[in-house]
Design a protein around this motif. Structure first.
Motif, PDB file in Angstrom:
ATOM      1  N   GLU A  26       0.845  -1.187   0.000  1.00 11.79           N
ATOM      2  CA  GLU A  26       0.000   0.000   0.000  1.00 11.79           C
ATOM      3  C   GLU A  26       0.880   1.236   0.000  1.00 11.79           C
ATOM      4  O   GLU A  26       1.826   1.336   0.777  1.00 11.79           O
ATOM      5  CB  GLU A  26      -0.925   0.018   1.223  1.00 11.79           C
ATOM      6  CG  GLU A  26      -1.946  -1.110   1.229  1.00 11.79           C
ATOM      7  CD  GLU A  26      -2.886  -1.018   2.419  1.00 11.79           C
ATOM      8  OE1 GLU A  26      -2.742  -0.054   3.212  1.00 11.79           O
ATOM      9  OE2 GLU A  26      -3.751  -1.887   2.556  1.00 11.79           O
ATOM     10  N   CYS A  27       0.566   2.196  -0.886  1.00 12.95           N
ATOM     11  CA  CYS A  27       1.368   3.403  -1.014  1.00 12.95           C
ATOM     12  C   CYS A  27       0.472   4.627  -1.138  1.00 12.95           C
ATOM     13  O   CYS A  27      -0.616   4.539  -1.712  1.00 12.95           O
ATOM     14  CB  CYS A  27       2.265   3.319  -2.259  1.00 12.95           C
ATOM     15  SG  CYS A  27       3.419   1.938  -2.268  1.00 12.95           S
ATOM     16  N   ASP A  28       0.942   5.760  -0.634  1.00 15.68           N
ATOM     17  CA  ASP A  28       0.231   7.004  -0.857  1.00 15.68           C
ATOM     18  C   ASP A  28       0.894   7.771  -1.990  1.00 15.68           C
ATOM     19  O   ASP A  28       1.881   7.308  -2.584  1.00 15.68           O
ATOM     20  CB  ASP A  28       0.147   7.839   0.430  1.00 15.68           C
ATOM     21  CG  ASP A  28       1.513   8.229   0.981  1.00 15.68           C
ATOM     22  OD1 ASP A  28       2.502   8.224   0.214  1.00 15.68           O
ATOM     23  OD2 ASP A  28       1.606   8.557   2.176  1.00 15.68           O
ATOM     24  N   ALA A  29       0.352   8.952  -2.299  1.00 14.74           N
ATOM     25  CA  ALA A  29       0.866   9.728  -3.434  1.00 14.74           C
ATOM     26  C   ALA A  29       2.326  10.109  -3.233  1.00 14.74           C
ATOM     27  O   ALA A  29       3.119  10.085  -4.180  1.00 14.74           O
ATOM     28  CB  ALA A  29       0.009  10.978  -3.630  1.00 14.74           C
ATOM     29  N   ARG A  30       2.686  10.467  -2.009  1.00 12.76           N
ATOM     30  CA  ARG A  30       4.067  10.846  -1.710  1.00 12.76           C
ATOM     31  C   ARG A  30       5.027   9.692  -2.029  1.00 12.76           C
ATOM     32  O   ARG A  30       6.086   9.902  -2.618  1.00 12.76           O
ATOM     33  CB  ARG A  30       4.181  11.261  -0.237  1.00 12.76           C
ATOM     34  CG  ARG A  30       5.586  11.628   0.215  1.00 12.76           C
ATOM     35  CD  ARG A  30       5.600  11.908   1.710  1.00 12.76           C
ATOM     36  NE  ARG A  30       6.949  12.125   2.210  1.00 12.76           N
ATOM     37  CZ  ARG A  30       7.532  13.323   2.282  1.00 12.76           C
ATOM     38  NH1 ARG A  30       6.898  14.388   1.869  1.00 12.76           N
ATOM     39  NH2 ARG A  30       8.753  13.441   2.776  1.00 12.76           N
ATOM     40  N   ASP A  68       2.276   0.785  -6.855  1.00 15.94           N
ATOM     41  CA  ASP A  68       2.439   0.229  -5.511  1.00 15.94           C
ATOM     42  C   ASP A  68       2.945  -1.204  -5.647  1.00 15.94           C
ATOM     43  O   ASP A  68       2.887  -1.804  -6.717  1.00 15.94           O
ATOM     44  CB  ASP A  68       1.133   0.279  -4.730  1.00 15.94           C
ATOM     45  CG  ASP A  68       0.022  -0.535  -5.386  1.00 15.94           C
ATOM     46  OD1 ASP A  68       0.098  -1.768  -5.357  1.00 15.94           O
ATOM     47  OD2 ASP A  68      -0.920   0.074  -5.921  1.00 15.94           O
ATOM     48  N   GLY A  69       3.431  -1.773  -4.550  1.00 17.79           N
ATOM     49  CA  GLY A  69       4.037  -3.097  -4.604  1.00 17.79           C
ATOM     50  C   GLY A  69       3.059  -4.211  -4.898  1.00 17.79           C
ATOM     51  O   GLY A  69       3.447  -5.248  -5.450  1.00 17.79           O
ATOM     52  N   PHE A  70       1.786  -4.030  -4.565  1.00 17.70           N
ATOM     53  CA  PHE A  70       0.787  -5.066  -4.812  1.00 17.70           C
ATOM     54  C   PHE A  70       0.569  -5.225  -6.313  1.00 17.70           C
ATOM     55  O   PHE A  70       0.710  -6.322  -6.865  1.00 17.70           O
ATOM     56  CB  PHE A  70      -0.523  -4.691  -4.118  1.00 17.70           C
ATOM     57  CG  PHE A  70      -1.593  -5.750  -4.207  1.00 17.70           C
ATOM     58  CD1 PHE A  70      -1.606  -6.820  -3.324  1.00 17.70           C
ATOM     59  CD2 PHE A  70      -2.578  -5.678  -5.166  1.00 17.70           C
ATOM     60  CE1 PHE A  70      -2.581  -7.801  -3.399  1.00 17.70           C
ATOM     61  CE2 PHE A  70      -3.565  -6.646  -5.262  1.00 17.70           C
ATOM     62  CZ  PHE A  70      -3.563  -7.714  -4.375  1.00 17.70           C
TER      63      PHE A  70
END
Length: 339
Positions: free
Chosen positions: A141-145, A222-224
């Motif tokens: 899970e990743c955000d925009a930053r 993102d990694g997923f």
């Protein structure tokens, strides 16, 4: 000590890498008796190598948390710690990916300006150069930053490995329209589109079926999603190879066709061989750590070592730091994604 074949293939890969980079020196961390046996008959490598003994090994089934608790004296931990201590410029491992990530992040820490390291790798394409894809599984899970930082790191990696002065960067998405995708992907799109002094050309969104067509140099996700895309690409390559094998062995006429097509098929085999693209790197750490496929052969291990050597020679950490310092408008406050 990691990988499907352990010491034998790692040492053989190091010997091949030494032929390509004559100035390399190796710290081989693991069971000393096994390593010394593998070094027999390789005088050049033996002269360029130091052995650090440990009989503690992180198993492929160990969870990252378990590896951190019980694997402090393991070959993997000691190799990463050697980078932190300055005894080695880079660490290469074919072992447990999750454990390697956890140990590397704990020991080396992330660079200033980077919240999370990302796993990046080179993939073949129909363009003039390989593409960089990240994240491939380090962050589900990743955000925009995070995605903006991945773009900066991926561009620096592409610049070093592909020699591109201004790599083209795209965000992996379910469509190319600005309104498609999750909130964090659309926010990253806006930040990258409006950023100034970017050390790359932002190309917008790219869909999965266009990733390998040569229209972009760096694909960010993102990694997923990235891990699924990578495994799909690898599985498709194996399927194509198997379909061709079956087709060319189905009849005498097909076998004759195979002989005529052999030169072209050899080019295809080389292009799709994962050993020729082996070596994923954890970008964003205060040190270089490269992950080799566990199934890699000696050529694959040599390629992973080549990746580490190139990143060390071109000082990827410094280049990422400089890129972060040049960015104006692409940096986003840590809590912006939650506003």
């Amino acid at each position: 000590m990691g990988g499907d074949e352990g010491v034998r293939v790692i040492v053989a890969g190091a010997a091949l890498a030494l032929e390509r980079h004559a100035g390399l020196r190796f710290l081989l961390v693991g069971n000393e008796a096994e390593i010394e046996r593998a070094l027999q008959g390789r005088p050049a490598l033996a002269a360029a190598a130091e052995v650090q003994h440990t009989d503690i090994v992180v198993a492929g089934t160990d969870k990252p948390s378990q590896a951190l608790r019980t694997g402090r004296g393991s070959s993997m931990a000691l190799a990463v710690d050697a980078v932190k201590a300055g005894k080695a410029g880079a660490a290469v491992s074919a072992g447990n990916t999750g454990a390697l990530m956890a140990m590397a992040k704990l020991s080396l820490r992330t660079m200033p300006g980077i919240d999370r390291p990302a796993l990046a790798a080179l993939l073949p394409s129909l363009g003039d150069n390989d593409i960089v894809m990240l994240d491939l599984g380090a962050n589900t899970e990743c955000d925009a930053r995070n995605l903006v930082q991945f773009a900066i790191m991926g561009a620096a990696y592409s610049h070093i490995m592909m020699g591109l002065p201004l790599p083209r960067v795209s965000l992996l998405n379910i469509g190319t329209e600005e309104l498609k995708g999750r909130d964090e992907i659309r926010e990253a799109f806006a930040l990258l589109r409006n950023g100034t002094n970017l050390p790359f050309r932002f190309e917008g969104f790219v869909e999965g079926d266009k990733v390998l067509f040569g229209d972009t140099d760096v694909v960010v996700s993102d990694g997923f999603a990235g891990n699924i895309a990578l495994k799909t690409v690898e599985g498709t390559a194996r399927m194509v190879s198997e379909v061709l094998r079956r087709a060319f062995t189905s009849s005498l006429r097909s076998k004759a066709g195979f002989l005529l097509s052999k030169p072209a098929l050899h080019i295809l085999k080389v292009h799709l061989d994962p050993n020729n693209h082996n070596g994923a790197v954890f970008l964003g750490l205060n040190g270089i750590v490269v992950k080799s496929h566990g199934s890699a052969d000696d050529k694959g291990v040599a390629n992973a070592i080549h990746v580490a050597a190139r990143l060390l020679e071109d000082d990827v950490t410094r280049q990422i730091a400089q890129s972060l310092g040049r960015i104006s408008g692409a940096a986003v406050p840590k809590d912006a994604a939650n506003q």
